[in-house]
Design a protein around this motif. Structure first.
Motif, mmCIF file in Angstrom:
data_model
loop_
_atom_site.group_PDB
_atom_site.id
_atom_site.type_symbol
_atom_site.label_atom_id
_atom_site.label_comp_id
_atom_site.label_asym_id
_atom_site.label_seq_id
_atom_site.Cartn_x
_atom_site.Cartn_y
_atom_site.Cartn_z
ATOM 1 N N LEU A 18 -25.174 63.709 -20.556
ATOM 2 C CA LEU A 18 -23.722 63.871 -20.463
ATOM 3 C C LEU A 18 -23.257 65.130 -21.191
ATOM 4 O O LEU A 18 -22.327 65.813 -20.740
ATOM 5 C CB LEU A 18 -23.026 62.637 -21.034
ATOM 6 C CG LEU A 18 -21.490 62.646 -21.053
ATOM 7 C CD1 LEU A 18 -20.929 62.851 -19.652
ATOM 8 C CD2 LEU A 18 -20.959 61.343 -21.655
ATOM 9 N N CYS B 182 -23.117 68.194 -19.042
ATOM 10 C CA CYS B 182 -22.249 68.172 -17.858
ATOM 11 C C CYS B 182 -21.017 69.050 -18.065
ATOM 12 O O CYS B 182 -20.371 68.989 -19.107
ATOM 13 C CB CYS B 182 -21.810 66.740 -17.551
ATOM 14 S SG CYS B 182 -23.132 65.656 -16.979
ATOM 15 N N CYS C 125 -17.695 62.880 -14.370
ATOM 16 C CA CYS C 125 -19.146 62.817 -14.396
ATOM 17 C C CYS C 125 -19.620 61.486 -13.811
ATOM 18 O O CYS C 125 -19.221 60.421 -14.295
ATOM 19 C CB CYS C 125 -19.670 62.963 -15.821
ATOM 20 S SG CYS C 125 -19.113 64.466 -16.652
ATOM 21 N N ASN D 50 -14.680 63.637 -18.483
ATOM 22 C CA ASN D 50 -15.444 64.415 -19.459
ATOM 23 C C ASN D 50 -14.556 64.900 -20.608
ATOM 24 O O ASN D 50 -13.326 64.957 -20.482
ATOM 25 C CB ASN D 50 -16.100 65.610 -18.776
ATOM 26 C CG ASN D 50 -17.356 66.081 -19.491
ATOM 27 O OD1 ASN D 50 -17.757 65.516 -20.511
ATOM 28 N ND2 ASN D 50 -17.995 67.102 -18.946
#
Length: 312
Positions: free
Chosen positions: A83, A86, A91, A155
């Protein structure tokens, strides 16, 4: 708007993960796909590298099973690594034994656009079908397998993988140590989508599954477990409901190449893994949840706050 996909994988061949199908089901709907590849004992790295897409970004990471030895926290830590790479506004998280149902990607993409500027929405819930033993059987006991879970997160809002990476939480100032902590965390505000994930974690070659279960026990307990059997016993599959729908198109070749159906049983007792499901108490609870409450859990744990629905 940018959408990222992300996953983690280790020993994909050894444990028979449908990771190629998993990633392929998400790829059309994302601008990038982050794959954190762990230190494997097989050719997992080459397998991921074989995916013909310039969206794929491979990150190599060792599994620190000493620091994260308790209750599979290593999964959450590896997921957090993915993560963190990203770049997307949203996401999409897909585990290596999960595959988006056909049509689910479009629903997700539409929802991402619709709620992009609505900062109250922090994630999306997807619905689940959990296959067991073979592709024509599934588990309908809600307390054995979660009916919904967070698989899309906004995010850059201090969202982190939680527990054994089943879900996500907001953890301000997280130190990346205790993925089981509850204090100082909060649940995400989520929209439920009319979209499915097909979970094949309990539907794989029994000769590989027995090794995967042994590793799972090791990661949960912090002590090494060795498989004593030659293949995993899924029990009497006739006791489970029959799945009459279709599987995602990306799964067609894998299903057609199945060479382990002769190891399955359709007589005798249920699998020990599902033993609790067949006790009278849980049969009654399951009937009430399914037939009367429309799929709502009785005192079930939910790691999210549902604030609406989309695509129904």
């Amino acid at each position: 708007m940018i959408i990222s996909g992300f996953t983690i994988i280790r020993n994909a061949v050894l444990f028979d993960f449908p990771v190629i199908e998993s990633i392929s089901s998400v790829l059309p709907w994302v601008d990038e796909f982050i794959v954190v590849v762990g230190d494997s004992e097989d050719n997992t790295d080459a397998l991921i590298s074989s995916i013909a897409s310039d969206k794929i970004k491979i990150i190599h990471a060792n599994w620190d099973t000493v620091t994260y030895s308790e209750k599979c926290m290593i999964y959450a830590h590896q997921t957090d690594i993915a993560l963190s790479h990203c770049k997307g506004d949203w996401c999409i998280y897909i585990q290596a034994d999960e595959v988006l149902a056909d049509g689910a990607g479009q629903v997700i993409a539409n929802a991402c656009r619709h709620y992009l500027k609505d900062r109250r929405v922090e994630g999306f819930l997807l619905k689940y079908i959990h296959f067991f033993g073979y592709y024509d059987r599934y588990v309908d006991a809600l307390h054995f397998a979660y009916p919904k879970e967070i698989r899309v997160v906004r995010n850059h809002i201090e969202v982190h993988s939680w527990s054994d990476a089943q879900s996500f939480k907001i953890i301000p100032g997280f130190d990346y140590k205790d993925y089981l902590q509850k204090k100082g965390t909060r649940k995400l505000n989520c929209i439920e989508l009319n979209a499915y994930i097909y979970h094949y974690g309990w539907c794989r070659d029994p000769r590989r599954m027995v090794k995967k279960v042994a590793e799972q026990h090791s990661l949960h307990s912090g002590r090494e477990h060795v498989a004593e059997e030659t293949y995993f016993d899924y029990g009497n599959l006739r006791l489970l409901p029959e799945f009459r729908g279709g599987h995602p198109a990306v799964m067609k070749e894998r299903i057609n190449q199945t060479d382990w159906k002769h190891l399955l049983k359709y007589t005798g007792p249920p699998s020990a893994v599902l033993g609790k499901k067949f006790k009278l108490k849980y049969r009654i609870i399951n009937f009430i949840e399914q037939k009367i409450l429309g799929g709502r859990l009785i005192a079930g744990f939910k790691n999210y706050k549902r604030v609406g629905r989309y695509g129904f």
